[in-house]
Each structure stands twice: as C-alpha cells, then as structure tokens.
Design a protein around this motif. Structure first.
Motif, PDB file in Angstrom:
ATOM      1  N   LEU A  59       0.851  -1.189   0.000  1.00  0.00           N
ATOM      2  CA  LEU A  59       0.000   0.000   0.000  1.00  0.00           C
ATOM      3  C   LEU A  59       0.887   1.241   0.000  1.00  0.00           C
ATOM      4  CD1 LEU A  59      -2.665  -1.128   2.658  1.00  0.00           C
ATOM      5  CD2 LEU A  59      -2.755  -1.371   0.166  1.00  0.00           C
ATOM      6  N   ASN A  60       0.280   2.394  -0.185  1.00  0.00           N
ATOM      7  CA  ASN A  60       1.024   3.651  -0.253  1.00  0.00           C
ATOM      8  C   ASN A  60       1.716   3.952   1.080  1.00  0.00           C
ATOM      9  OD1 ASN A  60      -0.277   3.811  -2.704  1.00  0.00           O
ATOM     10  ND2 ASN A  60      -1.558   5.555  -2.156  1.00  0.00           N
ATOM     11  N   ARG A  84      -4.372  -4.976  -6.617  1.00  0.00           N
ATOM     12  CA  ARG A  84      -5.731  -5.491  -6.727  1.00  0.00           C
ATOM     13  C   ARG A  84      -5.801  -6.809  -7.486  1.00  0.00           C
ATOM     14  NH1 ARG A  84      -9.987  -1.042  -8.326  1.00  0.00           N
ATOM     15  NH2 ARG A  84     -11.307  -2.579  -7.308  1.00  0.00           N
ATOM     16  N   CYS A 206      -3.379   9.111  -2.549  1.00  0.00           N
ATOM     17  CA  CYS A 206      -4.415   8.216  -2.026  1.00  0.00           C
ATOM     18  C   CYS A 206      -4.818   7.176  -3.056  1.00  0.00           C
ATOM     19  CB  CYS A 206      -5.628   8.997  -1.536  1.00  0.00           C
ATOM     20  SG  CYS A 206      -6.465   9.973  -2.806  1.00  0.00           S
ATOM     21  N   PRO A 208      -3.721   4.201  -5.673  1.00  0.00           N
ATOM     22  CA  PRO A 208      -2.620   3.246  -5.527  1.00  0.00           C
ATOM     23  C   PRO A 208      -1.402   3.624  -6.367  1.00  0.00           C
ATOM     24  CG  PRO A 208      -4.456   2.283  -6.765  1.00  0.00           C
ATOM     25  CD  PRO A 208      -4.947   3.565  -6.195  1.00  0.00           C
ATOM     26  N   PRO A 232      -2.500   5.040   3.201  1.00  0.00           N
ATOM     27  CA  PRO A 232      -2.319   3.696   2.639  1.00  0.00           C
ATOM     28  C   PRO A 232      -3.183   3.402   1.429  1.00  0.00           C
ATOM     29  CG  PRO A 232      -2.454   3.619   5.033  1.00  0.00           C
ATOM     30  CD  PRO A 232      -2.811   5.007   4.631  1.00  0.00           C
ATOM     31  N   SER A 233      -4.438   3.844   1.480  1.00  0.00           N
ATOM     32  CA  SER A 233      -5.368   3.580   0.382  1.00  0.00           C
ATOM     33  C   SER A 233      -6.494   4.595   0.474  1.00  0.00           C
ATOM     34  CB  SER A 233      -5.924   2.151   0.460  1.00  0.00           C
ATOM     35  OG  SER A 233      -6.581   1.946   1.694  1.00  0.00           O
ATOM     36  N   LYS A 235      -9.768   6.062   1.362  1.00  0.00           N
ATOM     37  CA  LYS A 235     -10.939   6.024   2.219  1.00  0.00           C
ATOM     38  C   LYS A 235     -11.329   7.476   2.446  1.00  0.00           C
ATOM     39  CE  LYS A 235      -9.728   1.726   4.597  1.00  0.00           C
ATOM     40  NZ  LYS A 235      -9.349   1.101   5.895  1.00  0.00           N
TER      41      LYS A 235
END
Length: 514
Positions: A59-60, A84, A206, A208, A232-233, A235
C-alpha cells in the motif's frame, strides 16, 4: 534525465524542507536522500545489479516513495505490482520479467507462500511494513541502518526505468517497458501545462501508487520539489483528515473517488480550503458530480488527463478553464510533450471531426512490451502508438473519445480487458459460451457485464460466476451483472458481434464509453 534528478536538485536548494509525511513520520529532502542512498547500497549488497528488476507489493507509504527512488539510484529497474490482482496474476508479472527481489508490507505477507511456490526466481523479500519482519523476510529499517550509502548511478536516458504491467488483451498481462526519458518527458510536459503539482505543492497520494496516473503526480511533484503526503489507500475519512491536517494542495483521484468524497456527509466537518487542484483521469466526470464537487470544494480547480500506461501515461489535458467553459465531453488537448493524430484503418490521417483511431507520438512512448515483440509491433508503427481508442479532433485540437476499438472496459478507474474475463468465465462448467462487455454505470462509469449461453441443463447465477472468476483474476474484473441468453449474435465469419450486445445499453448515448 534520470528519475532521481529532482531529489538531488531539492537537496541542493531546500535540504531542510519537508519532503514526506506519512502518519506521524516527517522527513526532509536531505533525510530522504540519505535513506535512499543507504537503501540502494543495501540492494547492491543483496546482489542487485544494473537493470535487475525489483518489485513492490504494498500500500502507499513514505517507504514506497523511497523504493521508487532507491531502485533507480542502485541502477536497477522498478516493477510496481498491481495490489488489486489475484495471486496468480501477481505471480505471472513477477515471473514474466524475472523479478528476484520483492518489497512487501503487512497487507500482502499472507500472499508470500503462494508467490514463493509460483515464482521460483524470487529469492529475497524485504518487509517494509510495521512491526517485526516475518520469518524469511528482511527488515526494511534494519537494512537501511546497516548499509553504507552509495553514489547514485544516475542511470537515465533510454535506459529501462520500470516494467509496468497492464491487463492482457488475450488473457495475460503485458509488461510495459518505460525508460527514464519516457517518464521524465511525460512528467515535465504535463507539469508545463500548469495543471499538475508545482514546487509549492503538497500532493496527497491516495490512489494506488503502482498506477501510472498516481506516479505522474508523484513524478511531477518530485521533479519540481514539492512535498508528498501518503495514506495507505483511498478512504474518504482518511483523505479528509490528511487534507485538513497537512494542508494538502493537490490530489489525484478517479471520478468514482470524487463522487464518494463529495457525497460523504462528513465533508463539511473538515477544513479542506487548502485544496487547490484536483486531477482526475481514467474517464470523464459526470456533469452533475462535477457541479457538486465544485460547490463543496470551491477553492479547488479540476483537471482531467487522458493517457495510457504505454504513454507514461499522459497524452491530453482538459484544463480548469476548459471545465469552466463547458468542454466536459472532451478529453482535452494534447499536452506539450504529446502529438495526436486520428487515422483510418490504413493509418492515413483523417479530416477534422472525422472519427478514427487515436494515435500518439512523442518521447513518452514506451520502448515496447516485455518479451512480446509481436504485440509491440502491432501497436507501435512508424513512430506512432495506436491506442485502440476511437475518437475525433475538433478544429481547436480538442480530443473527443467516442468508442474503444479494443475490448476494454474502464470501471472505477481500472482497465479490464474483456478477453481475460471471458477466459475465466469460460472455465465454469455451467457455461457453454460467453461474451463480456462494458455497460454504463452511475457509480463506476462502466461495469463489467457478462452475456452467457448456459451449458445444457445449467442455470449459472451471477454470484456463481463472480466467485469462480475471482479464483483466476482480480475481484474488480469479475462481472457485476449478467444476462443469460440462448445464443450470441455472430457475424458471417463466426465472430461475436459485441456491438449488438451493447446497443440496448448504450442507446441514446453519443459515445459508447464512460
């Protein structure tokens, strides 16, 4: 140019300015450069040599950022993995380009046993997550602390910078080979529009970071000396919190993300006034969503970019002024580094306002597909990349995309090739024949739709097919809707006529893509 050039320039000019923010961690340009030089030394100490491929499945984070710099610093080649994808797709991409060193975080540690068994050449895994490194992996922070800094190789120009995998038109992903020049050309040319980040920017990552669109914002921010904020992703709450807490100025999202943000009832609880630029891509934004976004983010301007992995990635830009001037149906004009031409089936240029295939020329075009010379020759012809998208140019050079010549669906900002979904569905014992098309969807832009002829005596359900396909391909590629039919329409040569299948869904639309 070379990928680490922007870091060296920033260390010379603003060494003590903040470069990265990730959770509670903040690091200056000088601190990042020191860590990157040590990480590059650690990679070389592990046997990584010039032009070896080094992957990342994570993840980021600020550590992802350091990976993107340390690998070229060491003279090696990036291979960011699509987070993914299914384990089978991930394993294919690693094995295909002989990636032997892989960075992972805690989210993907459970995939390691599968990867070890499916990728025999994978010899070293570096754990960049939080907490102790799992057995069989090397700890990221310990590697940096124990390594000696090394000089930057400054490998650049036409040298291979990265292998970036895109979906396969025939079922297997293709590794797009991009050089340092390809990436730098796209980043600098896009920044020249004034619509991408600048030295004064604080860019939020935010989306990926394996995705070339995300790397376009990362790269332009890097080259011009801006700073980076990582979540990380995607949201909505974490995006709101990051913008408010760190005074974020720029963000890259896809239209689906914009819709989720502006329709979240909590948006009014955060101070988002620092946000000045929203860059989006993958598909145009519905006018109603844009109008809501402009009302709820009044200080921000909106820019759309059209591009492909093969073009590193940006081809055209629809500027904030274009948005305000009612050109939302357009994909914009060619970016300064990019040249456009619309051609017929014989590659002859067609007149203005005539629909044909979109072709692109410039120093941002890929070198080719890894290990696939025939596929490379099919799309790179006489210096022009044939995109497989159909469109036209107006008399001011604005591009309008009307259809796809290749069977590709763009859903939630991700590319899905019909062939790979069809290959997975066809393995189900209740399926005699199938076709996959993209149909309009208010949330995702397009959704993956399956048209299936059942095997005798069988009645497969959507849930059956979704679960089945997800064992072979990523979940976002699985069909979201289903029609069961007695027969598929075919041409005299026996080819399935997908336009016939799509007609009822797209009737009334002036273009056949969202």
């Amino acid at each position: 140019m070379y990928l680490t050039q922007g870091l060296h320039r920033a260390v010379q000019q603003q060494p003590d300015a903040v470069m990265t923010i990730c959770g509670e961690r903040r690091r200056t340009f000088a601190e990042v450069a020191e860590r990157v030089s040590r990480l590059a030394g650690a990679l070389q100490g592990l046997g990584v040599r010039s032009r070896d491929r080094v992957g990342i499945l994570a993840l980021n984070s600020d550590r992802y950022h350091e990976y993107l710099l340390a690998v070229p610093w060491a003279g090696a080649v990036l291979n960011p993995v699509n987070i993914r994808w299914s384990p089978a797709e991930i394993a294919y991409s690693l094995a295909d380009c002989d990636t032997r060193v892989l960075f992972v975080d805690e989210a993907f540690v459970p995939s390691l046993p599968t990867l070890y068994s499916a990728v025999p050449g994978l010899r070293t895994v570096i754990y960049l997550g939080e907490g102790p490194a799992p057995d069989g992996t090397l700890d990221y922070e310990s590697l940096i602390a124990g390594a000696q800094p090394v000089a930057d190789t400054c490998l650049g120009g036409d040298a291979l910078a990265g292998v970036f995998y895109t979906g396969g038109t025939t079922g297997s992903p293709k590794g797009v080979m991009l050089s340092h020049t390809n990436l730098a050309t796209s980043w600098l040319g896009s920044a020249a529009t004034g619509c991408l980040p600048t030295r004064a920017s604080r860019s939020l990552h935010c989306a990926p970071m394996f995705h070339l669109a995300a790397l376009a914002v990362w790269g332009s921010t890097l080259l011009l000396g801006g700073s980076h904020v990582f979540v990380p992703s995607f949201k909505t709450e974490s995006v709101f919190e990051a913008i408010a807490a760190h005074r974020v100025t720029d963000v890259l999202v896809v239209p689906t993300m914009i819709q989720l943000l502006v329709d979240d009832p909590r948006i009014g609880e955060y101070d988002l006034t620092s946000l000045r630029a929203v860059l989006y891509g993958a598909s145009p934004i519905p006018a109603a969503v844009l109008e809501r976004a402009m009302r709820r983010l009044p200080a921000a301007s909106f820019t759309q970019a059209y591009g492909l992995t093969e073009t590193a990635p940006i081809v055209t830009v629809l500027t904030p002024d274009d948005h305000r001037n009612g050109l939302l149906r357009s994909a914009g004009q060619a970016a300064p580094h990019s040249e456009l031409r619309i051609v017929d089936a014989d590659s002859n240029q067609v007149p203005t306002a005539t629909i044909g295939e979109i072709t692109v020329r410039g120093d941002h075009l890929m070198a080719g597909y890894w290990g696939k010379p025939a596929e490379t020759a099919a799309v790179l012809r006489n210096g022009w990349l044939h995109t497989g998208d159909a469109g036209y140019l107006d008399d001011q050079g604005y591009l309008y995309i009307v259809d796809r010549l290749k069977d590709m669906i763009v859903t939630g900002g991700e590319n899905v090739y019909s062939a790979e979904v069809e290959n997975a569905i066809a393995r189900h014992p209740a399926v005699a024949q199938c076709a996959v098309i993209g149909v309009p969807d208010t949330e995702w832009g397009e959704r993956v739709h399956a048209v299936v002829v059942p095997a005798p005596g069988q009645t497969p359900t959507l849930e059956d097919l979704r679960e089945h396909t997800k064992t072979f391909i990523a979940g976002y590629k699985a069909p979201r809707s289903l029609d069961l039919v007695e027969a598929l329409p075919v041409s005299g040569a026996g080819k399935i006529l997908k336009r016939e299948l799509r007609r009822s869904y797209w009737s009334g639309d002036t273009r056949q893509v969202h």
